[in-house]
Design a protein around this motif. Structure first.
Motif, mmCIF file in Angstrom:
data_model
loop_
_atom_site.group_PDB
_atom_site.id
_atom_site.type_symbol
_atom_site.label_atom_id
_atom_site.label_comp_id
_atom_site.label_asym_id
_atom_site.label_seq_id
_atom_site.Cartn_x
_atom_site.Cartn_y
_atom_site.Cartn_z
ATOM 1 N N MET A 83 0.871 -1.153 0.000
ATOM 2 C CA MET A 83 0.000 0.000 0.000
ATOM 3 C C MET A 83 0.916 1.212 0.000
ATOM 4 S SD MET A 83 -2.707 -1.356 2.856
ATOM 5 C CE MET A 83 -3.436 -3.008 2.664
ATOM 6 N N TRP A 121 -1.618 -0.891 -4.031
ATOM 7 C CA TRP A 121 -2.774 -0.054 -3.703
ATOM 8 C C TRP A 121 -2.197 1.340 -3.540
ATOM 9 C CZ3 TRP A 121 -6.107 -0.048 1.388
ATOM 10 C CH2 TRP A 121 -7.394 0.439 1.078
ATOM 11 N N PHE A 133 -2.046 5.369 -3.230
ATOM 12 C CA PHE A 133 -2.753 6.582 -2.806
ATOM 13 C C PHE A 133 -2.095 7.856 -3.317
ATOM 14 C CE2 PHE A 133 -6.064 5.169 0.123
ATOM 15 C CZ PHE A 133 -5.710 3.838 0.290
ATOM 16 N N PRO A 182 -1.168 10.641 -5.944
ATOM 17 C CA PRO A 182 -1.900 11.122 -7.102
ATOM 18 C C PRO A 182 -1.083 11.126 -8.383
ATOM 19 C CG PRO A 182 -1.270 12.966 -5.709
ATOM 20 C CD PRO A 182 -0.792 11.723 -5.025
ATOM 21 N N HIS A 206 -5.573 2.422 -8.197
ATOM 22 C CA HIS A 206 -5.323 3.818 -7.863
ATOM 23 C C HIS A 206 -6.458 4.338 -7.008
ATOM 24 C CE1 HIS A 206 -1.880 4.568 -10.496
ATOM 25 N NE2 HIS A 206 -2.435 3.719 -11.335
ATOM 26 N N GLU A 207 -6.150 4.772 -5.822
ATOM 27 C CA GLU A 207 -7.189 5.282 -4.927
ATOM 28 C C GLU A 207 -7.039 6.786 -4.910
ATOM 29 O OE1 GLU A 207 -10.318 3.934 -3.622
ATOM 30 O OE2 GLU A 207 -8.815 2.352 -3.619
ATOM 31 N N ASP A 208 -7.861 7.440 -5.707
ATOM 32 C CA ASP A 208 -7.664 8.863 -5.892
ATOM 33 C C ASP A 208 -8.706 9.650 -5.108
ATOM 34 O OD1 ASP A 208 -7.322 11.428 -6.742
ATOM 35 O OD2 ASP A 208 -7.043 10.891 -8.841
ATOM 36 N N LEU A 209 -8.324 10.093 -3.929
ATOM 37 C CA LEU A 209 -9.280 10.772 -3.061
ATOM 38 C C LEU A 209 -9.778 12.076 -3.665
ATOM 39 C CD1 LEU A 209 -7.783 10.057 0.468
ATOM 40 C CD2 LEU A 209 -9.583 8.863 -0.769
ATOM 41 N N ARG A 236 -5.608 17.635 -12.862
ATOM 42 C CA ARG A 236 -4.307 17.466 -12.244
ATOM 43 C C ARG A 236 -3.193 17.485 -13.274
ATOM 44 N NH1 ARG A 236 -5.047 14.059 -7.418
ATOM 45 N NH2 ARG A 236 -5.411 12.418 -8.894
ATOM 46 N N ASP A 269 -8.231 -0.512 -11.696
ATOM 47 C CA ASP A 269 -8.625 0.878 -11.434
ATOM 48 C C ASP A 269 -10.092 1.065 -11.124
ATOM 49 O OD1 ASP A 269 -6.743 3.242 -11.741
ATOM 50 O OD2 ASP A 269 -5.978 1.724 -13.137
#
Lengths: 212, 212
Positions: A149, A173, A175, A177, A190-193, B18, B212
DNA sequence: CTATGTGAAAAAGTTCACAGCG
DNA sequence: CGCTGTGAACTTTTTCACATAG
């Protein structure tokens, strides 16, 4: 089976799984597509269609057997095998992840937290001591870690990913960007908040209540 | 304009934004759909189609004017107006969020961190002191807070949401693994990390590289 | 009589191919 | 030429309606 499930359906399965586990916790043994839908914010026919991609059959008049549906979903989602994972980047988010209880519910077991900041190395976070990234390759190799992660800054994320992959990790995993480039055999999520934030913001600015 | 954009397209806009900002940071002033796509992991025709939902026009032979595309996307995403927000739940994740730099890039300004644990109340986290939830209603009212980021346990999330809404919040960014029921005028975004995990797990178990 | 399972219709989104502009 | 903008084809996903099972 387990593959060939439409992506949107696949994203709903974890929610069904959670609802089912909750219901099981209440001692229930059957749950209807309607009840599942209510609990997950999905229409009942959508639930049935989604479950049709999976090897289950409900009982007309009763619903689905909770226990066996849980087992099936866990299998489809690959949660019946626990994977050891490391967290790379011991900032607040990394620390939060490494502490998160409930990863075991989703098939992951965090075993170590790494950082490259000498200030942080050695600090205790919950059960783990923050370890220097230099020792990561050895750790990953020795313990056969397959998942990492990543909660590192954007500008070093690709470099970290490359290193992790070289060491044998096959699941990331991420985080940070940035869009990571990885070889075929590696799976990235891709965990794009920022997407969530932007969605919320958009819906607040222009209306429409569900920003899900 | 700004609304009526297909949901999948809407989820890609923040990524374009972005990429554009990064490119601007490098001193560029035009960017083609191809370059944007490369940077965001999207096909070039998809980029053009997505941008067709938005009031922009690129220049054949050059691409899109970065500056004006940024302004347009920020507008569409509602990022041109900054919203004050509170974080409710000062666990690790709440602390991580309250510290996160870069919310201002996405239109949010965190002003306070609340918790109901007397042990935590009073602790300093970055710029904020953790404040007791009892004082939340007054805070929200007095400062006209419109958004709350919720990092509370699942079993009290609905209750917390109800309270926040009663106090006047109209946007919720929810990290608790529960489906919140809210009135029409409130926007909720459910950020369900388990979905990401399950996806990663599924793809590792059954193959296919992009989770994704 | 309640709830599943599924073909068929409708809607939504993606991909393509190409005309047209600077 | 290089790159945009978009109608039209195609694909995927959602929705519906209803036959069927216990």
């Amino acid at each position: 089976m387990g593959t060939n499930i439409p992506k949107p359906a696949l994203e709903r399965l974890p929610r069904y799984l959670r609802a089912l586990r909750r219901e099981r916790g209440r001692g229930k043994s059957f749950m209807s597509s309607n009840a599942l839908g209510q609990a997950s914010g999905v229409e009942e026919f959508q639930v049935r269609k989604d479950l049709s991609h999976v090897q289950v059959s409900g009982r007309p008049g009763r619903g689905y057997r909770i226990e066996s549906l849980i087992v099936t979903l866990e299998h489809v989602l690959g949660l019946d095998e626990v994977r050891d994972a490391v967290v790379v980047g011991a900032g607040r988010l990394g620390q939060a992840l490494s502490q998160y209880p409930g990863f075991e519910n989703f098939g992951f077991n965090i075993v170590r937290l790494f950082d490259n900041d000498p200030e942080k190395v050695g600090q205790q976070v919950g059960d783990f001591k923050i370890t220097h990234v230099q020792q990561m390759p050895e750790w990953i190799n020795r313990h056969g870690i397959s998942v990492a992660m990543m909660t590192v800054p954007a500008d070093c994320a690709q470099e970290v990913a490359d290193q992790l992959i070289k060491d044998g990790v096959t699941g990331l995993w991420n985080f940070a960007p940035v869009l990571l480039r990885v070889p075929e055999h590696v799976v990235v999520r891709h965990e794009d908040l920022a997407i969530g934030l932007a969605q919320l913001s958009h819906h607040m600015a222009w209306g429409r209540s569900d920003a899900d």
